[in-house]
Design a protein around this motif. Structure first.
Motif, mmCIF file in Angstrom:
data_model
loop_
_atom_site.group_PDB
_atom_site.id
_atom_site.type_symbol
_atom_site.label_atom_id
_atom_site.label_comp_id
_atom_site.label_asym_id
_atom_site.label_seq_id
_atom_site.Cartn_x
_atom_site.Cartn_y
_atom_site.Cartn_z
ATOM 1 N N TRP A 1 31.561 25.987 31.549
ATOM 2 C CA TRP A 1 31.409 27.414 31.853
ATOM 3 C C TRP A 1 32.594 27.899 32.689
ATOM 4 O O TRP A 1 33.185 28.939 32.408
ATOM 5 N N GLN A 2 32.931 27.122 33.712
ATOM 6 C CA GLN A 2 34.051 27.489 34.577
ATOM 7 C C GLN A 2 35.356 27.549 33.797
ATOM 8 O O GLN A 2 36.178 28.443 34.005
ATOM 9 N N GLU A 3 35.565 26.584 32.901
ATOM 10 C CA GLU A 3 36.776 26.569 32.084
ATOM 11 C C GLU A 3 36.864 27.824 31.217
ATOM 12 O O GLU A 3 37.943 28.409 31.053
ATOM 13 N N GLY A 4 35.718 28.242 30.657
ATOM 14 C CA GLY A 4 35.675 29.456 29.841
ATOM 15 C C GLY A 4 35.999 30.693 30.654
ATOM 16 O O GLY A 4 36.772 31.563 30.225
ATOM 17 N N VAL A 5 35.417 30.758 31.854
ATOM 18 C CA VAL A 5 35.671 31.905 32.739
ATOM 19 C C VAL A 5 37.148 31.954 33.126
ATOM 20 O O VAL A 5 37.774 33.018 33.109
ATOM 21 N N ASN A 6 37.711 30.797 33.471
ATOM 22 C CA ASN A 6 39.121 30.747 33.859
ATOM 23 C C ASN A 6 40.029 31.157 32.703
ATOM 24 O O ASN A 6 41.067 31.791 32.911
ATOM 25 N N PHE A 7 39.610 30.802 31.473
ATOM 26 C CA PHE A 7 40.424 31.164 30.323
ATOM 27 C C PHE A 7 40.383 32.676 30.102
ATOM 28 O O PHE A 7 41.415 33.317 29.926
ATOM 29 N N PHE A 8 39.164 33.256 30.111
ATOM 30 C CA PHE A 8 39.029 34.693 29.871
ATOM 31 C C PHE A 8 39.724 35.510 30.947
ATOM 32 O O PHE A 8 40.260 36.577 30.676
ATOM 33 N N THR A 9 39.688 35.030 32.183
ATOM 34 C CA THR A 9 40.256 35.798 33.303
ATOM 35 C C THR A 9 41.689 35.383 33.617
ATOM 36 O O THR A 9 42.303 35.935 34.529
ATOM 37 N N ASP A 10 42.208 34.409 32.875
ATOM 38 C CA ASP A 10 43.547 33.868 33.119
ATOM 39 C C ASP A 10 43.632 33.294 34.530
ATOM 40 O O ASP A 10 44.695 33.296 35.165
ATOM 41 N N GLY A 11 42.492 32.824 35.044
ATOM 42 C CA GLY A 11 42.450 32.211 36.365
ATOM 43 C C GLY A 11 42.625 33.175 37.514
ATOM 44 O O GLY A 11 42.874 32.767 38.653
ATOM 45 N N ASP A 12 42.492 34.479 37.256
ATOM 46 C CA ASP A 12 42.667 35.499 38.294
ATOM 47 C C ASP A 12 41.428 35.518 39.191
ATOM 48 O O ASP A 12 40.343 35.920 38.773
ATOM 49 N N SER A 13 41.596 35.090 40.432
ATOM 50 C CA SER A 13 40.463 35.002 41.355
ATOM 51 C C SER A 13 39.860 36.371 41.661
ATOM 52 O O SER A 13 38.646 36.489 41.893
#
Length: 250
Positions: free
Chosen positions: A194-206
């Motif tokens: 799930w985290q990997e998917g979120v990081n991909f969609f957001t380009d890792g933008d915190s």
């Protein structure tokens, strides 16, 4: 509207102005335009001044002012046509802004639904609420960045990723139904995916991730649009919090 007589009966003015008698009677009833004279037979007659006022009323109506607004304008001794035009321009600017916003939302909905065979009514409503509410939590820059990241995927990859995301949600649902604790290895693995998917969609933008967390925290029902119940969303949040605790230095 050509003026040839000095005084007019209501029927004559109706033909002259191209208005119904009923409309002129209504103007009279609300005090917007009343005949100024009566003849010897008791008939009420409109004067040249009334004709000029009627022309003003019709002009203001073409600018889409309400009858109440027109009445207030004409009764105001400080009435200034320039102020009236300025007011209507501001109103039109606001309407144009709203129309542009609506057009943008419709385009976003179309992009979403083009990837679905046939959205249900519930999905349609949820998607509308999702798009509108997101604008309160994400800046324009963040929205553009999210869209660019999604566009990078291409049609085939985006469909594959969305299917993968649906599988993760389904797996979480199964484990929750089975009563699997959040510290179970299967849940930890799903949480990391799930985290990997979120990081991909957001380009890792915190900052984007933080905005998304605030959005779903304030609007837990929005998760329904992704096939999640509020209960499942809370379960996933606990699983994510658990792996974050494990990553913290001891």
């Amino acid at each position: 509207m050509k003026v040839q007589n000095k005084n007019w009966k209501v029927g004559e003015l109706s033909k002259l102005a191209g208005l119904t008698i009923r409309t002129l009677h209504h103007y009279d009833e609300i005090g917007l335009l009343s005949p100024s004279f009566r003849n010897d037979a008791g008939h009420r007659l409109y004067s040249e001044g009334d004709i000029i006022k009627l022309h003003q009323i019709m002009s203001l109506k073409q600018l889409e002012f309400s009858l109440d607004e027109i009445k207030n304008f004409l009764e105001d001794p400080k009435y200034n046509p320039i102020d009236v035009i300025d007011m209507q321009l501001k109103r039109l600017d606001e309407e144009i802004k709203l129309k542009k916003q609506l057009r943008s939302e419709l385009n976003e909905l179309l992009d979403v639904f083009n990837s679905w065979k046939r959205p249900s009514f519930e999905q349609f409503i949820n998607s509308i609420e999702l798009i509108r509410n997101q604008k309160k939590y994400f800046t324009k820059e963040q929205q553009l960045r999210l869209k660019k990241q999604y566009d990078k995927l291409g049609e085939n990859n985006s469909s594959e990723l969305m299917n993968s995301w649906s599988n993760i949600i389904s797996s979480f649902q199964t484990e929750m139904d089975n009563g699997t604790p959040i510290d179970d290895l299967k849940i930890i693995k799903l949480a990391k995916q799930w985290q990997e998917g979120v990081n991909f969609f957001t380009d890792g933008d915190s900052e984007i991730i933080h905005s998304a967390e605030r959005y779903y925290m304030d609007n837990p029902q929005a998760a329904n649009g992704s096939g999640m119940s509020g209960e499942l969303y809370e379960y996933i949040k606990k699983a994510l919090a658990n792996i974050e605790r494990k990553l913290l230095p001891k």
